[in-house]
Design a protein around this motif. Sequence first.
Motif, short mmCIF file in Angstrom:
data_model
loop_
_atom_site.label_atom_id
_atom_site.label_comp_id
_atom_site.label_asym_id
_atom_site.label_seq_id
_atom_site.Cartn_x
_atom_site.Cartn_y
_atom_site.Cartn_z
N ASP A 3 0.84 -1.20 0.00
CA ASP A 3 0.00 0.00 0.00
C ASP A 3 0.87 1.25 0.00
OD1 ASP A 3 -2.22 -1.63 0.05
OD2 ASP A 3 -2.65 -1.32 2.19
N GLY A 4 1.93 1.22 0.81
CA GLY A 4 2.85 2.36 0.87
C GLY A 4 3.52 2.61 -0.47
N HIS A 5 3.94 1.52 -1.14
CA HIS A 5 4.58 1.67 -2.46
C HIS A 5 3.59 2.24 -3.47
CE1 HIS A 5 8.53 0.04 -1.71
NE2 HIS A 5 8.01 -0.99 -1.07
N ARG A 6 2.35 1.74 -3.44
CA ARG A 6 1.33 2.27 -4.36
C ARG A 6 1.08 3.75 -4.09
NH1 ARG A 6 -1.01 -2.70 -3.74
NH2 ARG A 6 -2.41 -2.03 -2.08
N GLU A 7 0.99 4.10 -2.82
CA GLU A 7 0.75 5.49 -2.47
C GLU A 7 1.92 6.36 -2.91
OE1 GLU A 7 -0.21 8.11 1.51
OE2 GLU A 7 -0.75 6.00 1.50
N ILE A 8 3.13 5.86 -2.72
CA ILE A 8 4.32 6.61 -3.15
C ILE A 8 4.31 6.80 -4.67
CG2 ILE A 8 6.83 6.41 -3.44
CD1 ILE A 8 6.88 5.23 -0.58
N GLU A 9 3.97 5.74 -5.41
CA GLU A 9 3.92 5.84 -6.88
C GLU A 9 2.86 6.84 -7.31
OE1 GLU A 9 5.83 4.65 -9.40
OE2 GLU A 9 7.14 4.07 -7.74
N ASN A 10 1.68 6.78 -6.67
CA ASN A 10 0.62 7.74 -7.00
C ASN A 10 1.06 9.16 -6.69
OD1 ASN A 10 -1.11 5.74 -7.89
ND2 ASN A 10 -2.16 5.53 -5.93
N MET A 11 1.69 9.35 -5.54
CA MET A 11 2.16 10.67 -5.14
C MET A 11 3.22 11.14 -6.13
SD MET A 11 3.69 11.85 -1.44
CE MET A 11 2.52 10.82 -0.59
N LYS A 12 4.11 10.24 -6.52
CA LYS A 12 5.16 10.58 -7.48
C LYS A 12 4.54 11.03 -8.81
CE LYS A 12 9.11 8.45 -9.83
NZ LYS A 12 9.82 7.21 -10.04
N LYS A 13 3.54 10.28 -9.28
CA LYS A 13 2.87 10.65 -10.54
C LYS A 13 2.20 12.01 -10.42
CE LYS A 13 2.04 5.96 -12.16
NZ LYS A 13 1.05 4.90 -12.36
N ARG A 14 1.51 12.25 -9.27
CA ARG A 14 0.85 13.55 -9.08
C ARG A 14 1.88 14.68 -9.05
NH1 ARG A 14 -2.07 10.81 -4.98
NH2 ARG A 14 -0.88 11.96 -3.43
N LEU A 15 2.98 14.46 -8.37
CA LEU A 15 4.01 15.50 -8.28
C LEU A 15 4.67 15.75 -9.63
CD1 LEU A 15 5.65 14.60 -4.86
CD2 LEU A 15 4.18 16.55 -5.38
N GLU A 16 4.90 14.68 -10.40
CA GLU A 16 5.48 14.86 -11.73
C GLU A 16 4.53 15.65 -12.62
OE1 GLU A 16 6.31 10.86 -12.96
OE2 GLU A 16 8.31 10.85 -12.03
N GLU A 17 3.23 15.34 -12.54
CA GLU A 17 2.23 16.06 -13.33
C GLU A 17 2.17 17.53 -12.90
OE1 GLU A 17 -0.31 17.02 -16.17
OE2 GLU A 17 0.66 15.06 -16.00
N GLU A 18 2.20 17.75 -11.60
CA GLU A 18 2.20 19.12 -11.09
C GLU A 18 3.44 19.88 -11.56
OE1 GLU A 18 0.81 22.46 -8.91
OE2 GLU A 18 -0.18 20.65 -9.61
N ALA A 19 4.59 19.20 -11.54
CA ALA A 19 5.83 19.82 -12.01
C ALA A 19 5.72 20.16 -13.49
CB ALA A 19 7.01 18.89 -11.75
N ARG A 20 5.14 19.23 -14.28
CA ARG A 20 4.96 19.50 -15.71
C ARG A 20 4.04 20.70 -15.93
NH1 ARG A 20 3.38 14.34 -16.32
NH2 ARG A 20 5.14 12.97 -16.17
N ARG A 21 2.97 20.76 -15.13
CA ARG A 21 2.00 21.86 -15.25
C ARG A 21 2.68 23.19 -14.90
NH1 ARG A 21 -1.21 24.56 -12.14
NH2 ARG A 21 -0.86 23.35 -10.26
N ILE A 22 3.44 23.19 -13.82
CA ILE A 22 4.14 24.41 -13.40
C ILE A 22 5.17 24.80 -14.45
CG2 ILE A 22 5.79 25.32 -11.71
CD1 ILE A 22 4.22 23.74 -9.57
N LEU A 23 5.89 23.82 -14.97
CA LEU A 23 6.88 24.09 -16.00
C LEU A 23 6.21 24.66 -17.24
CD1 LEU A 23 9.81 23.94 -16.92
CD2 LEU A 23 9.40 21.59 -17.64
N SER A 24 5.06 24.09 -17.59
CA SER A 24 4.31 24.58 -18.74
C SER A 24 3.91 26.03 -18.51
CB SER A 24 3.08 23.70 -18.97
OG SER A 24 2.30 24.22 -20.01
N LYS A 25 3.41 26.33 -17.31
CA LYS A 25 3.03 27.71 -17.00
C LYS A 25 4.25 28.61 -17.09
CE LYS A 25 -0.95 27.26 -13.94
NZ LYS A 25 -1.45 27.49 -12.57
N THR A 26 5.38 28.12 -16.59
CA THR A 26 6.61 28.90 -16.62
C THR A 26 7.02 29.17 -18.07
OG1 THR A 26 7.31 27.92 -14.54
CG2 THR A 26 9.02 28.96 -15.86
N GLU A 27 6.93 28.14 -18.90
CA GLU A 27 7.28 28.30 -20.31
C GLU A 27 6.34 29.30 -20.99
OE1 GLU A 27 7.20 24.36 -21.90
OE2 GLU A 27 9.16 23.85 -21.08
N ILE A 28 5.05 29.19 -20.67
CA ILE A 28 4.07 30.12 -21.25
C ILE A 28 4.39 31.54 -20.80
CG2 ILE A 28 1.65 30.81 -21.17
CD1 ILE A 28 0.97 27.79 -21.08
#
Length: 153
Positions: free
Chosen positions: A67-92
Motif C-alpha cells: 500500500d505504501g509503495h502504491r501510495e508513493i507511486e501515486n504521489m510521485k505521478k501527481r508530483l510529476e504532473e504538477e511539475a509539468r504543469r508548473i513548467l508549462s506555466k513557466t514556459e508560457i
Amino acid sequence: MAAALEELINNIQEMVQEAWTLPLASDKCVIERERMLDLIDELRSTLPADIKMAAEIVQQKNQMMADGHREIENMKKRLEEEARRILSKTEIMQQARARAKEIVGNAEIQARELRRAASEYCEDSLKRAEEAMSLSTDELRKVRSQFRAASKK
C-alpha cells in the motif's frame, strides 16, 4: 500467545535444571516423562497459533508495504504532473514575456520613426511658412514702396 510460549519454554528449562543428575554422567539427568510430554504437547498446541499470528503479522506488514509503495507511486505521478504543469506555466510566461518585450521593442521603434516623421513634417511646414511669409513680406515692402511713391506724386 508469546507469553504462554515463553512460559512453557521457561517451565521446560526449569524442569531440566532441577532434574537429578545421573551418577558418573554430569551431562545427563532424570526428568519426569509425563510432565515433560505434557509440556511438549502444550508447546506444540501453542506454537501453531503463534506461527499463524506471526504469519498474519508478516502478511499485514507486506500489505502495508505494498500500500505504501502504491501510495508513493501515486504521489510521485501527481508530483510529476504538477511539475509539468508548473513548467508549462513557466514556459508560457517566458513566451509571453518574450512576446511582450518584442511588442514593446517594435512600439518603441515605431514611436521613434513617428517622432522623426513628425519632426520632419513640422520642420518642412515651418520652412514653407517662413518662405511664404518671406515672400509676403517682400510683396508687402514692394506694395508699400509703390504706395509711398504714388502718394508723393
